[in-house]
Write a protein that holds these residues in place. Structure first.
Motif, PDB file in Angstrom:
ATOM      1  N   LEU A 124       0.829  -1.206   0.000  1.00 60.83           N
ATOM      2  CA  LEU A 124       0.000   0.000   0.000  1.00 60.83           C
ATOM      3  C   LEU A 124       0.864   1.257   0.000  1.00 60.83           C
ATOM      4  N   HIS A 127       2.185   2.121  -3.454  1.00 63.19           N
ATOM      5  CA  HIS A 127       1.184   2.716  -4.345  1.00 63.19           C
ATOM      6  C   HIS A 127       0.874   4.157  -3.931  1.00 63.19           C
ATOM      7  N   VAL A 128       0.841   4.412  -2.624  1.00 63.14           N
ATOM      8  CA  VAL A 128       0.595   5.777  -2.159  1.00 63.14           C
ATOM      9  C   VAL A 128       1.717   6.704  -2.608  1.00 63.14           C
ATOM     10  N   ALA A 150      -3.020  -0.851  -9.249  1.00 67.67           N
ATOM     11  CA  ALA A 150      -3.762  -0.827  -7.993  1.00 67.67           C
ATOM     12  C   ALA A 150      -4.888  -1.853  -7.983  1.00 67.67           C
ATOM     13  N   THR A 153      -3.936  -5.550  -7.154  1.00 61.80           N
ATOM     14  CA  THR A 153      -3.473  -5.913  -5.818  1.00 61.80           C
ATOM     15  C   THR A 153      -4.548  -6.697  -5.079  1.00 61.80           C
ATOM     16  N   SER A 157      -9.529  -1.883  -0.375  1.00 59.16           N
ATOM     17  CA  SER A 157      -9.742  -0.432  -0.289  1.00 59.16           C
ATOM     18  C   SER A 157      -9.045   0.288  -1.429  1.00 59.16           C
ATOM     19  N   LEU A 158      -7.841  -0.140  -1.747  1.00 57.07           N
ATOM     20  CA  LEU A 158      -7.102   0.482  -2.858  1.00 57.07           C
ATOM     21  C   LEU A 158      -7.786   0.173  -4.186  1.00 57.07           C
ATOM     22  N   GLN A 159      -8.314  -1.035  -4.325  1.00 53.54           N
ATOM     23  CA  GLN A 159      -9.027  -1.393  -5.546  1.00 53.54           C
ATOM     24  C   GLN A 159     -10.259  -0.507  -5.741  1.00 53.54           C
ATOM     25  N   PHE A 161     -10.734   2.507  -4.527  1.00 55.98           N
ATOM     26  CA  PHE A 161     -10.286   3.859  -4.848  1.00 55.98           C
ATOM     27  C   PHE A 161      -9.924   3.973  -6.329  1.00 55.98           C
TER      28      PHE A 161
END
Length: 216
Positions: A124, A127-128, A150, A153, A157-159, A161
């Motif tokens: 994470l 990616h951030v 993203a 992964t 939550s990242l998916q 977003f």
């Protein structure tokens, strides 16, 4: 209840003495993993589900309930070595969202320790940082590749977003490419909201205007 059972219960000095019977001496599939569970408990890992997932990855074939029962009977309540308190979720979030140069040396060391022990957070954080690089360097053309990475992964939550960005990808790409932004406007809006909260929402336009001018 028989007299002998009552006497045994009354004379017990610790909970383990209440658990007697032939079933206790029977071998179970968990026996081979009990030393590992004891060691992890002493190391400070008291999350039963995490312990179950760890031994399951090592080949333990049974379900979560047996591990929970063992932890409740044999480990829960045992003293553990006193160590430093783990960082809070708020602190880890701040470290990940901050520029590395803005972190103190202690924060950098703690973040490094967290990322080493959790590959999900490590992924994470990568990616951030790449998204922050796009944002600060105005490299919006890299957004499609970032969204693709993203969504590939295992981070729900990242998916989510990334999929939200896809809904208006042209506007987001422009926002990541152009030097113009609404940051100043949003700052004034937040300041006005703060002034209204300070006056418990009873302020009219003229009073809010005066206070905003006084604080500008």
């Amino acid at each position: 209840m028989g007299l002998n059972t009552v006497l045994r219960f009354s004379r017990a000095t610790e909970p383990e003495q209440l658990f007697t019977g032939q079933w206790q001496s029977r071998p179970t599939k968990l026996d081979a993993y009990k030393p590992y569970l004891d060691q992890r408990w002493q190391e400070g890992c008291t999350n039963t589900r995490k312990l179950w997932e760890e031994i399951k990855a090592q080949g333990y074939p049974d379900g979560y309930g047996n591990v929970r029962a063992y932890v409740s009977r044999n480990l829960r309540g045992k003293p553990r070595p006193v160590g430093p308190r783990p960082p809070t979720a708020r602190a880890v979030t701040r470290w990940i969202l901050s520029h590395p140069d803005a972190l103190t040396e202690n924060d950098q060391l703690q973040l490094k320790a967290v990322l080493v022990n959790c590959h999900e957070l490590d992924a994470l954080a990568e990616h951030v940082r790449s998204f922050a690089h796009m944002l600060t360097q105005l490299q919006g053309h890299q957004l499609p590749a970032w969204i693709e990475a993203a969504t590939a992964t295992d981070l729900p939550s990242l998916q989510r977003f990334a999929r939200h960005l896809e809904r208006d990808v042209d506007a987001v790409t422009a926002g990541l490419s152009q030097p113009w932004n609404s940051g100043v406007v949003e700052g004034h809006v937040n300041r006005i909201k703060m002034l209204k909260r300070q006056m418990f929402g009873r302020a009219g336009f003229e009073l809010v205007r005066k206070r905003a001018l006084l604080h500008s």
